[in-house]
Design a protein around this motif. Sequence first.
Motif, mmCIF file in Angstrom:
data_model
loop_
_atom_site.group_PDB
_atom_site.id
_atom_site.type_symbol
_atom_site.label_atom_id
_atom_site.label_comp_id
_atom_site.label_asym_id
_atom_site.label_seq_id
_atom_site.Cartn_x
_atom_site.Cartn_y
_atom_site.Cartn_z
ATOM 1 N N ALA A 128 40.039 -35.150 -2.961
ATOM 2 C CA ALA A 128 40.087 -34.174 -3.848
ATOM 3 C C ALA A 128 40.764 -34.761 -5.339
ATOM 4 C CB ALA A 128 39.572 -33.098 -3.522
ATOM 5 N N VAL A 129 40.197 -35.710 -5.803
ATOM 6 C CA VAL A 129 40.936 -35.586 -7.464
ATOM 7 C C VAL A 129 40.223 -35.161 -8.052
ATOM 8 C CG1 VAL A 129 41.648 -37.198 -8.829
ATOM 9 C CG2 VAL A 129 41.008 -38.077 -6.192
ATOM 10 N N GLY A 130 40.779 -33.971 -8.587
ATOM 11 C CA GLY A 130 39.956 -32.931 -9.947
ATOM 12 C C GLY A 130 40.528 -31.355 -9.891
ATOM 13 N N GLY A 131 39.864 -30.558 -9.597
ATOM 14 C CA GLY A 131 39.835 -29.524 -10.010
ATOM 15 C C GLY A 131 39.165 -28.146 -8.954
ATOM 16 N N GLY A 132 39.026 -27.683 -9.154
ATOM 17 C CA GLY A 132 38.437 -26.437 -7.331
ATOM 18 C C GLY A 132 37.169 -26.642 -7.593
ATOM 19 N N SER A 133 36.360 -26.915 -8.121
ATOM 20 C CA SER A 133 34.747 -27.407 -7.419
ATOM 21 C C SER A 133 35.106 -28.609 -6.562
ATOM 22 C CB SER A 133 33.995 -27.651 -8.807
ATOM 23 O OG SER A 133 33.557 -26.038 -9.859
ATOM 24 N N VAL A 134 36.023 -30.095 -6.887
ATOM 25 C CA VAL A 134 35.884 -30.496 -6.170
ATOM 26 C C VAL A 134 36.547 -30.486 -5.191
ATOM 27 C CG1 VAL A 134 37.012 -33.004 -6.201
ATOM 28 C CG2 VAL A 134 36.432 -32.237 -8.374
ATOM 29 N N ILE A 135 37.593 -29.921 -4.717
ATOM 30 C CA ILE A 135 38.173 -29.558 -3.688
ATOM 31 C C ILE A 135 37.904 -28.985 -2.916
ATOM 32 C CG2 ILE A 135 39.978 -28.213 -3.095
ATOM 33 C CD1 ILE A 135 41.994 -28.717 -5.342
ATOM 34 N N ASP A 136 36.916 -27.487 -3.965
ATOM 35 C CA ASP A 136 35.380 -26.362 -2.767
ATOM 36 C C ASP A 136 34.569 -27.679 -2.401
ATOM 37 O OD1 ASP A 136 36.814 -25.008 -3.322
ATOM 38 O OD2 ASP A 136 35.497 -23.394 -4.072
ATOM 39 N N THR A 137 34.089 -28.637 -2.629
ATOM 40 C CA THR A 137 33.583 -29.607 -2.079
ATOM 41 C C THR A 137 33.577 -30.614 -1.437
ATOM 42 O OG1 THR A 137 31.937 -30.363 -4.601
ATOM 43 C CG2 THR A 137 32.189 -31.687 -2.726
ATOM 44 N N ALA A 138 34.907 -31.332 -1.539
ATOM 45 C CA ALA A 138 35.672 -32.138 -0.833
ATOM 46 C C ALA A 138 35.946 -31.125 0.981
ATOM 47 C CB ALA A 138 36.891 -32.081 -0.585
ATOM 48 N N LYS A 139 36.269 -29.768 0.717
ATOM 49 C CA LYS A 139 36.242 -29.153 1.813
ATOM 50 C C LYS A 139 34.756 -28.558 2.673
ATOM 51 C CE LYS A 139 40.011 -25.981 0.005
ATOM 52 N NZ LYS A 139 40.265 -24.846 -0.193
#
Length: 410
Positions: free
Chosen positions: A95-106
């Motif tokens: 994930a390259v970004g903030g929490g929304s990007v990281i949560d999507t990656a998860k």
Amino acid sequence: MNDFSFSMPTKVVFGRGMTDHTGSELASRGFKHALVVYGKGSVVRTGTLDRVLASLDAAGVTHTEFGGAQPNPSLAHAREGVEVARASGADVVLAVGGGSVIDTAKGIALGVPYQGDLWDLYIHAAEPVAEGKLPVACVLTIPAAGSEASASSVLTNEETHLKKGLSSELNRPVVSVLDPELTFTLPAYQTAAGVTDMCAHILERFFSTSGPVPVTDQLDCGLIRAIISEAGRVMEDPECYNARANLMWAGTLAHNDLAGCGRGANGGRAGGWESHGMEHELSAHDPKVAHGAGLAVVMPAWMRYVWQSNPERFLTLGAGVFDIEPVDVVEDCIDATPEEAVEDAILATIDELQAFFCSIGMPRTLGELGFTADDIPAFLETLEQNKGAEFGQLQRLTMDDARAIYESCL
């Protein structure tokens, strides 16, 4: 102090220029092909994505790009990402970004080995499994959600307007790159929403029913004091490295579960997460509402509604963060009774917290977010679907209580 188990398996790589070490960090763990998840363009415009991809190329890690993650991360987009990850043969989701990007990656990482619908995992109709689950790594660009080291992931089902969280140790990233220089270009509003979210992550854990836990209480109050101080510096000078660095580190510590150690019941997560639950309805119904902005409205209203259930918690917060003591109130108003002094000190504490949120540009009312009284029934409908007829820990809340809290936000 209650029993607890604390683990932070995430390796944090922190500092100037660490973005360019992303590839070597992944290669050192044997990863060969990364699914690179990012948002709607800011990492492209700033050159951050190019730097990450260049570092992957230099380290011999091939990659597939998957852009389009959005604020209040979308279930539909994560579902699409699961198929892309499977087709690409990725062995890690970056994930390259903030929490929304990281949560999507998860969500993508959890969904790859699961043969049913990804949403099953978020509504707890099925349990995530370790076998076949892809590891997650991240390059953080927005300090706020703490997802870079947390066990949490949140997705929004746009069809039903339900926003659901999934907490699992499988969600914790294996490595997180934290480069404060990436945050220099963040807009003030986005910075402020992130700061509010950090404070809320700490306060949700602080307001549990476990009684005093002095070490954790001091950690929590100290973190909030530092966040308030550094937020002021960043608002004055957006490129102040030390202030940006301290906020980035505070965001990680606010949500990696350190702030709740000893406060959880039966070894579980501390606090009832009432404000998060009520805010999720705002941003689920209108994805343009920043999560932190919604929290700036809802959390002070919840605090005013429930403080009498545990005045000592609020007094500890007032003394530890704002140096507010009931004795000061008595000295200022000679006619105040001890009970009145306690109430005044607690309300002053809540006022100070909300004033801080407003001072950095956060809203005070639902109206500032575009909502009216007519929206409250819809919030309550999905809140009850998410939380049941009653929810909360410090004080059990019914839907009538939730209605009263929302109405107090108008």
